[in-house]
Structures are given as C-alpha cells and as structure tokens.
Design a protein around this motif. Sequence first.
Motif, PDB file in Angstrom:
ATOM      1  N   HIS A  70       0.846  -1.196   0.000  1.00 13.07           N
ATOM      2  CA  HIS A  70       0.000   0.000   0.000  1.00 13.07           C
ATOM      3  C   HIS A  70       0.877   1.241   0.000  1.00 13.07           C
ATOM      4  CE1 HIS A  70      -3.825  -1.987   0.530  1.00 13.07           C
ATOM      5  NE2 HIS A  70      -3.357  -2.681   1.546  1.00 13.07           N
ATOM      6  N   PHE A  71       0.546   2.198  -0.871  1.00 13.54           N
ATOM      7  CA  PHE A  71       1.198   3.492  -0.852  1.00 13.54           C
ATOM      8  C   PHE A  71       0.711   4.305   0.346  1.00 13.54           C
ATOM      9  CE2 PHE A  71       2.018   2.600  -5.338  1.00 13.54           C
ATOM     10  CZ  PHE A  71       3.286   3.109  -5.485  1.00 13.54           C
ATOM     11  N   HIS A  72       1.583   5.154   0.863  1.00 22.05           N
ATOM     12  CA  HIS A  72       1.187   6.061   1.939  1.00 22.05           C
ATOM     13  C   HIS A  72       0.297   7.153   1.371  1.00 22.05           C
ATOM     14  CE1 HIS A  72       1.635   9.015   5.238  1.00 22.05           C
ATOM     15  NE2 HIS A  72       1.847   7.940   5.990  1.00 22.05           N
ATOM     16  N   PRO A  73      -0.765   7.579   2.099  1.00 26.63           N
ATOM     17  CA  PRO A  73      -1.727   8.524   1.517  1.00 26.63           C
ATOM     18  C   PRO A  73      -1.247   9.963   1.475  1.00 26.63           C
ATOM     19  CG  PRO A  73      -2.380   7.925   3.751  1.00 26.63           C
ATOM     20  CD  PRO A  73      -1.208   7.066   3.415  1.00 26.63           C
ATOM     21  N   THR A  74      -0.170  10.319   2.207  1.00 26.91           N
ATOM     22  CA  THR A  74       0.257  11.716   2.230  1.00 26.91           C
ATOM     23  C   THR A  74       1.719  11.916   1.862  1.00 26.91           C
ATOM     24  OG1 THR A  74       0.832  11.616   4.587  1.00 26.91           O
ATOM     25  CG2 THR A  74      -1.442  12.225   4.027  1.00 26.91           C
TER      26      THR A  74
ATOM     27  N   SER B 179       5.375  10.893  -0.254  1.00 30.47           N
ATOM     28  CA  SER B 179       5.932  10.262  -1.448  1.00 30.47           C
ATOM     29  C   SER B 179       7.054   9.320  -1.054  1.00 30.47           C
ATOM     30  CB  SER B 179       6.464  11.327  -2.409  1.00 30.47           C
ATOM     31  OG  SER B 179       7.539  12.014  -1.818  1.00 30.47           O
ATOM     32  N   GLY B 180       7.234   8.265  -1.829  1.00 27.98           N
ATOM     33  CA  GLY B 180       8.321   7.334  -1.597  1.00 27.98           C
ATOM     34  C   GLY B 180       8.163   6.451  -0.388  1.00 27.98           C
ATOM     35  N   LEU B 181       6.925   6.256   0.101  1.00 26.14           N
ATOM     36  CA  LEU B 181       6.705   5.473   1.309  1.00 26.14           C
ATOM     37  C   LEU B 181       5.715   4.356   1.001  1.00 26.14           C
ATOM     38  CD1 LEU B 181       7.644   5.460   4.257  1.00 26.14           C
ATOM     39  CD2 LEU B 181       5.563   6.702   4.842  1.00 26.14           C
ATOM     40  N   LEU B 182       6.092   3.142   1.352  1.00 25.63           N
ATOM     41  CA  LEU B 182       5.273   1.969   1.097  1.00 25.63           C
ATOM     42  C   LEU B 182       5.104   1.170   2.379  1.00 25.63           C
ATOM     43  CD1 LEU B 182       6.803   0.602  -2.231  1.00 25.63           C
ATOM     44  CD2 LEU B 182       4.527   1.559  -1.970  1.00 25.63           C
ATOM     45  N   ALA B 183       3.922   0.581   2.529  1.00 29.67           N
ATOM     46  CA  ALA B 183       3.683  -0.421   3.558  1.00 29.67           C
ATOM     47  C   ALA B 183       3.623  -1.776   2.870  1.00 29.67           C
ATOM     48  CB  ALA B 183       2.394  -0.136   4.317  1.00 29.67           C
TER      49      ALA B 183
ATOM     50  N   ASP C 231      11.012   3.028   2.868  1.00 27.70           N
ATOM     51  CA  ASP C 231      11.324   4.271   2.168  1.00 27.70           C
ATOM     52  C   ASP C 231      12.229   3.931   0.996  1.00 27.70           C
ATOM     53  OD1 ASP C 231      11.996   6.746   1.272  1.00 27.70           O
ATOM     54  OD2 ASP C 231      13.033   7.397   3.085  1.00 27.70           O
ATOM     55  N   THR C 232      11.786   4.255  -0.202  1.00 30.10           N
ATOM     56  CA  THR C 232      12.549   3.846  -1.386  1.00 30.10           C
ATOM     57  C   THR C 232      13.868   4.591  -1.534  1.00 30.10           C
ATOM     58  OG1 THR C 232      11.330   5.452  -2.722  1.00 30.10           O
ATOM     59  CG2 THR C 232      10.463   3.209  -2.637  1.00 30.10           C
ATOM     60  N   ASN C 233      14.076   5.648  -0.740  1.00 28.21           N
ATOM     61  CA  ASN C 233      15.332   6.391  -0.831  1.00 28.21           C
ATOM     62  C   ASN C 233      16.358   5.962   0.208  1.00 28.21           C
ATOM     63  OD1 ASN C 233      14.516   8.034  -2.972  1.00 28.21           O
ATOM     64  ND2 ASN C 233      13.387   9.367  -1.592  1.00 28.21           N
ATOM     65  N   ARG C 234      15.966   5.134   1.153  1.00 28.31           N
ATOM     66  CA  ARG C 234      16.915   4.696   2.176  1.00 28.31           C
ATOM     67  C   ARG C 234      17.841   3.614   1.605  1.00 28.31           C
ATOM     68  NH1 ARG C 234      16.131   5.537   7.773  1.00 28.31           N
ATOM     69  NH2 ARG C 234      17.164   3.534   8.095  1.00 28.31           N
ATOM     70  N   GLN C 235      19.051   3.567   2.098  1.00 27.25           N
ATOM     71  CA  GLN C 235      20.031   2.616   1.608  1.00 27.25           C
ATOM     72  C   GLN C 235      20.283   1.467   2.581  1.00 27.25           C
ATOM     73  OE1 GLN C 235      23.592   4.565   0.383  1.00 27.25           O
ATOM     74  NE2 GLN C 235      22.559   6.090  -0.880  1.00 27.25           N
TER      75      GLN C 235
END
Length: 878
Positions: free
Chosen positions: A80-84, A86-90, A101-105
Amino acid sequence: MLGLSSVKPGSDGQWAVTQISCHSDLVTDMDFSPFDESLLATCSGDETVKLWRLCDPEQEQPSTPELTLRPGQGRLELVHFHPTSSGLLAVSTTNSPLIWDTNRQDGPLAVLEQHSDQLQSMSWKRDGSLLASSCKVRTTGTCGSCSVLMCLLWVSGHQLLCVPLFVFINVSSYCVQMRSREVRLWDSRKETLWLIALKSLPLSLSSLKVRAGHLLSVCSDHSLLSISSPPILFYFLNSIAVVSHCLTDTSTRGVAMVPKLSLDVMSCEVMRLLQLTDSCIVPISYQVPRKQSGQEFHDDLYPDTAGTTPAMSAEEWWKGGNKQVEKVSLQPDKRPKPKVTQAKQMPDLAPGCSTSSSPLSTPSSSAVPSRSPSSTSGLSSGFLPSPSQSAKTIQSLLGPTSKYRHIQGVVMHRDTHITNMRGLNLTTPGECDGFCVNRQRVAVPLAISGGQIAIFERSQPGRLPETALPTIQNSVNVVDFSWDPFDTHRLAVAGDDAKIRVWLVPQGGLKETLTEPELILQGHTEKIYSIKFHPLASGLLVSSSYDLTVKLWNLETGEQVKVLTGHQDQVFGIAWSPDGKLLATVCKDGKVRIYDPRKSTAPVQEGPGPEGPRGARVVWVCEGKYLLVSGFDSRSERGLYLYSTDSLSSGAIASVKINVSPSTLIPFYDPDTSVVILTGKGDSRVHIYEIVPEEPYFIECSSFNSPEPHKGLAFLPKTECNVRDVEIAVGLMLTKTTIEPVAFRVPRVKKEFFQDDMYTDTAVWWEPALTASAWLSGSNGQHKKISLKPKDMTPVSEAPKEAPVRKYLPSSVYLEEKTDEQKKEELLSAMVAKLGNMDDPLPQESFQGVDEDEWVSKCDRTVFKDEPCSCISDVRST
C-alpha cells in the motif's frame, strides 16, 4: 502476469487490454500511487516488490520495472502506498508489516511487531498517521474453534475502522457448521465495537449465510461504505443505514472504486465501482437524481477531495511530520492546472533495489502530471509524456533503458527444422556447450559407443531417415568439440583420453563414417575440460585439462607451443580477448585470471570469482574492457558478475541474480549490440541483457521461453540475420529430437528502412587476420568490417521526417458552442436537402418504355392464337 486497461474506451471506442509479465510467481497484491496515476506497485510470492511506470494501454508496456525491492523476509502478501507522503510503502510479509522508504540505503524503515497468525489486511489512516492491520485468528476452546478473516478500512472523517469479517464456527458437540458474515465498526478512541446486525440488511439472512467468501469494502469521501458480495450494498456511516444496493448478474471476484477526479460530476455521479467477474470488468455508476443534472455543478454533493501532490517526503513523515495533502475542488472550472516540473536526480538505492533512481522521491518526480478527466475523456490510466521534456530529463527519472528491451525470440518455420534425430547424447560435461554450429553444418554428439558425432548440413533441413547415418568415430567419449571459425570443414574434438583429434568433413557433408582424423594432438596427462580456437589467428587452439594446465597448440605443426600454469583446481571456462592478445580463465578455486600467453606462463592479473563450485563461464564484453562471468553464489543461485580488466583484483564491480537452477548459464555475446544471451542446458527460458560500461551495467530485456526444455543453444554469424525483419541474432536450438532455428528480433515501426542504429559494421570474423606462426612471433591483427545494409534499403537515419500527429483533438473542438439560430439554420438546411427540388424530374420518368404499336401488335397475335392475353384493355381499345 497483470492485465491493464483504461477506465474509459480509447479513441476508437474499444478498450485496449495489454499484459505485463511482472513476477516469476503469483502476484499477491497491487496498488496505484495516489500521486502518480502511471505508477503501479506490485508484490508477489517471489519475495519482491516492483514499481512499474505504465503507458497507455494502446502502447507497449515496459518489460522491466522501474524499481525492485527485495525485503528478503519470505513471501509478500500486501502493498500500500502512503496517503500523504511520497516514496513510502507499507509492505507485509506472511505475518509482519514493513515500512519501506525507497530512498533509504539500509533496508526498511521499520519492521513492525509480528502477528500471531497469517496477516490478512492492512490499511493506512487517511491522514497517514496510523497503520491498521489484521490477521487470521484461530482460537480453540471446549466448544469448538473459530477462524476470523478481517479486512480493514479507515472511514473518512471519523476515528472508525470498518471491519468486514468472515467467521467460520465449528461446534464439535453438535456437529453443526455455521457460516455468518458481519460488518463491524471499531472506534479507536473508545475501543468499542458496534455490530451491524445482519437482519437489517435488505437481504434474507439465509441467502447471506450460504455464500462463502470475503466481503470486499471501499469507502468514499461521503462516508458511504460499499460492501461487495453477490449484491453490492451501500451504507451511510453516520447513521449506519442502508442507502442502496445493487444486484449483480455474475459472481464478484473483486471490486475497486474509481478515483474522485475521474467521476462525471456534471451528471451528479458520486461513486463509480468496477466489478471484476470471471470474464469481464463491469462499471457500476451511482448518481444522485437532480433536476439540473448535466447543466450545473452541485457543490453540496462534492466536498473538496485530496489532490495529487504529496504533502511531504518519506523522511519528513518518519521524523514526525503530519502534513496533509492539499485538497482540490471537483468543479471543472476550479481544478488546478497540471504542472510539468523537472525531475531531480536521486541518489543510489539500497542494495536490495535493482535501479539507481527512485520514482517516488519528490512530489515533482512524476514524469506526467495528473490529467483531468474532462480534458482527456477519462483515460485516467494512460501515460503520455510531455513533448517538451528532454531526453535527459526522462533518462534521469526512469533510469537507463535499452533499445533492445522488447526483443522477441521467434522459432522459425518448420520447413527450416531438422527433425527425427535419434540417439543424441544429452549428458555432455558441464564445460561443453552440448553441440556446435557454423554457417554450413551442425555437429551433435550421439549416445553411441565410440564417441560418435553426427554432422548435419544446414542446407538440407527436414526429416532425417530412419536408417543409420554416417558419423565421426572418435573411439573414446567426447568431452568437448569446436568448429574452426576460419574453416567450415575442420572440427576439433577433445576426448577423455587426454587427446585432441582434428577432423576434416568432406565437401557436401559426410557420405561415409570417418575413422581416421587429420591430426591428433597429445600433451595433456589427464582428461581435457574444454577447447577454444583463437579468434584472429588461423590454426591456433587452446585447451584446459584436469592436469590443471592450459596449453596452446599450433595446428600447422601439430605441436604444443605454450603451457599456462597457476590454477589450483578445475578450470571451468576459457575465453580469448577480442583483440586476441589475452586469455581469461575462471576456475573452481574461486579465482578469475588473465594471461598474456606470449609474455608469461603465469597470470598477469588475478581476482576473486564466483563463490559457488558448480560451474562457471567467462566472456569478454564492451570491447574487451570488462569480463562477464556467469556462475553460482554460495547458495547455488545463478548470477552474472562483471569485472573490470584493469582491476581484476578488486572483484566484481556489478552483479545480478538470475534464479536457482543446476545448469550453468552459457553466454553468447554480440559485440555489435553489446547484448548477451544466456541459457543453460535443460532450461526453457533464455535470458537477455544489454551490457553497458557504466551503472547500472546490466539492463534486462525481454526473455524468450521455449515450448519445452532445450539441450543447447548455439549462434550463427551476424550475416545470417535478416535485417529486413530487424534480427540481431539467429541461433539453433537443440531439443531431444530436433534442431530449430530461433531468430531474435527487435520490434520496429519503420521496418522498410535499414535500422542503422542497430546494425553497425560487423567484423568478418570468419576470415583470419594472421597465421598462428605470425601471432606467436608477436604480430597482432584485426578483422576487417563490412556493412549489413542491403543496396535497396535506405538507412532509417535518412528517412523523411513525418509531421507529428495529435492524438487528441484541440479543446476548442469540444468547447465550441452554437447559438439557437445557427442550430435552426442547420436543421432547415438538412430538411431541404432531403426534400430536393420540386422541378426535378421524377425517377420513373427516366425509365425506358415500349412503343404503343408494339403493345398492339403483340396483343393481336395473342388473340388470334386463342391464347390468354394479359393486355385486355389494349385489345378492347382496338
């Protein structure tokens, strides 16, 4: 596999449906981004989450994902995408939710507490502050057991959770089975439950009981709850009262709600559902009857809804931010105009990601802004890049793409097959390719005593006779064999007696069995692994053996000329560099080595190779700047490893995992296109990658699946490709009983032109550049090159430019309004045109008639003969 279609039909009135082969296992869940209508997230049982940048269904969909996440915690169930933000998924595994977080390494932001049983549902609160999850709960007591499956949904504007339940109760003492489904509201503030009684539903209790399956629910901005089972029911949650219900003709397999921005607000449409059945998708529209429907916007029906611009980034949300998405009006005149902003170059992703840029990084990262349905006729799932965007901006957003990504493998017509082959040896050593080909003939080992090899002429396809065929008899088991690249009649065969036999096939093929070779090379003390001819010098052969040596042979003199040492275990593969100066080997001792045979018998470079001991192959790529090694890791998973030839000791600079399989991937590299085609003996899938000398190094292309497992795949010279069909490679596929040509083609629109961007001048590698003696004395050479362009074809780079065609008509065509007087004038003109001119002659006046004299004379003759007459009036007048 996923199917894609637009919400509304295309310009031709038809719904276009395309497919994406997105996972190697069952797709378990999917979700569209609330901020980018072309971004789709999918998860699967193959333990990956993939993000796809979709196009219009009428266009070709991407074959590779924009982003791949590998949590590495087993099968994934929900995404599920986060509703508020960007770049955050559950993402949920079998029993644990993950926040990513798609930007975290360094992997996911958080791994939440595990559930005691299988996780069934997950839902973000509308403000993005909370995540609700539910699991399958089993409790066992003295009276029986209860299994509860829950699906959660946050109710808009309230601190309420909507929980459809499917309850199965088995009361063992009475041997009675009951099935009842319930809908409950959970108040997270008071921690109390309200039960919506089943008897209040506009449906008999018995009919609801006998239907099995989950209750599917969606919620809108009006506090309307839709519950889908065989009927679709709506509840107004402020009073928990039934608003409406819809009886469907077929069973429901799924239900989804169309976004508010896609509704026809001028027709008072407040909700539109898409019902998925066994064979179709049925749109179900709900409209509020109003007198001025279609003419006025009723703002009391349409509160402002959440827009398509994220309120914050994932990092801001993780630090405690609670910003809300700015709301927009649904009134067509007040809707914000889409903005096109340049995407930012994003940092590299975590090691679990397969691309170097994130598509979810910033609010402006979408390549295409959200389009209003009033201006696009409802193609809400389409994706049309802005013409003003530069190629550099698109590349920085999507990452590098290959022009060969849509390559297609096609088995040629049966007339070109060699069939009815019997007694093939399908158990050749792992270092052998299984069979070998050249421009004129094919060599295939047979499972017959004496190490026999059958030779088939490519110019004579068809069904082989039932009688025995002439063969080459080696008298020992065949280990490896190879055609001389400069002589289509010379075949070198290595046997398990540590000897290499060189055979000459007569012109026109074998007419009788050959028993005496032209030359026998002796020098190894143990069984040979593999043999390879030099790519530039004629009569030069290299071999590797169980005696841990690699030897060079001069076929002109029949003697060994060099012995290379330094290997500590079995040599898996050997490969000459494109310029013929260096030799690379990959060994079971976990090392990759590079030799300069004319200068030293010891390796000039050495570095760590694949960890797995099951087998490996090596090939030079990118003009000899890199080594590509296919092998196994410590977990026996097949993979590709790329090494820089300038710093071999630094290890692989890039790698990609393929799959788990026992056979070694055999690579074929085309230096003209930098495309590598890989498959293993016994595989049914052919993997294709483009190798580039910069990150991400490996660009995956479409794969080819054969109808049945093949025993080998060998490729022909580039001159065998049909450039009119845009073929970049042609190979022969060996099966249990046949040899089938396979062409690898790239789809192109202007096939009538020569695709000079794909066909660079190719090397004439079937002609030697120098002799073995000249090379051994220190001389170097290179192949001359030729163009593949036919004389009657024009390069596509010189094709006439076509004027761009608008896909949609300008808005002025739709917005133009006519006055009442203009409408009346057009109506009168149309009526007058249908009536015609009163002075025009009638149609029957133009018919050709008969003179009166002819009528009379005919009737006279008829009466005289006492025959019936049909012209009585004329007879009486006479």
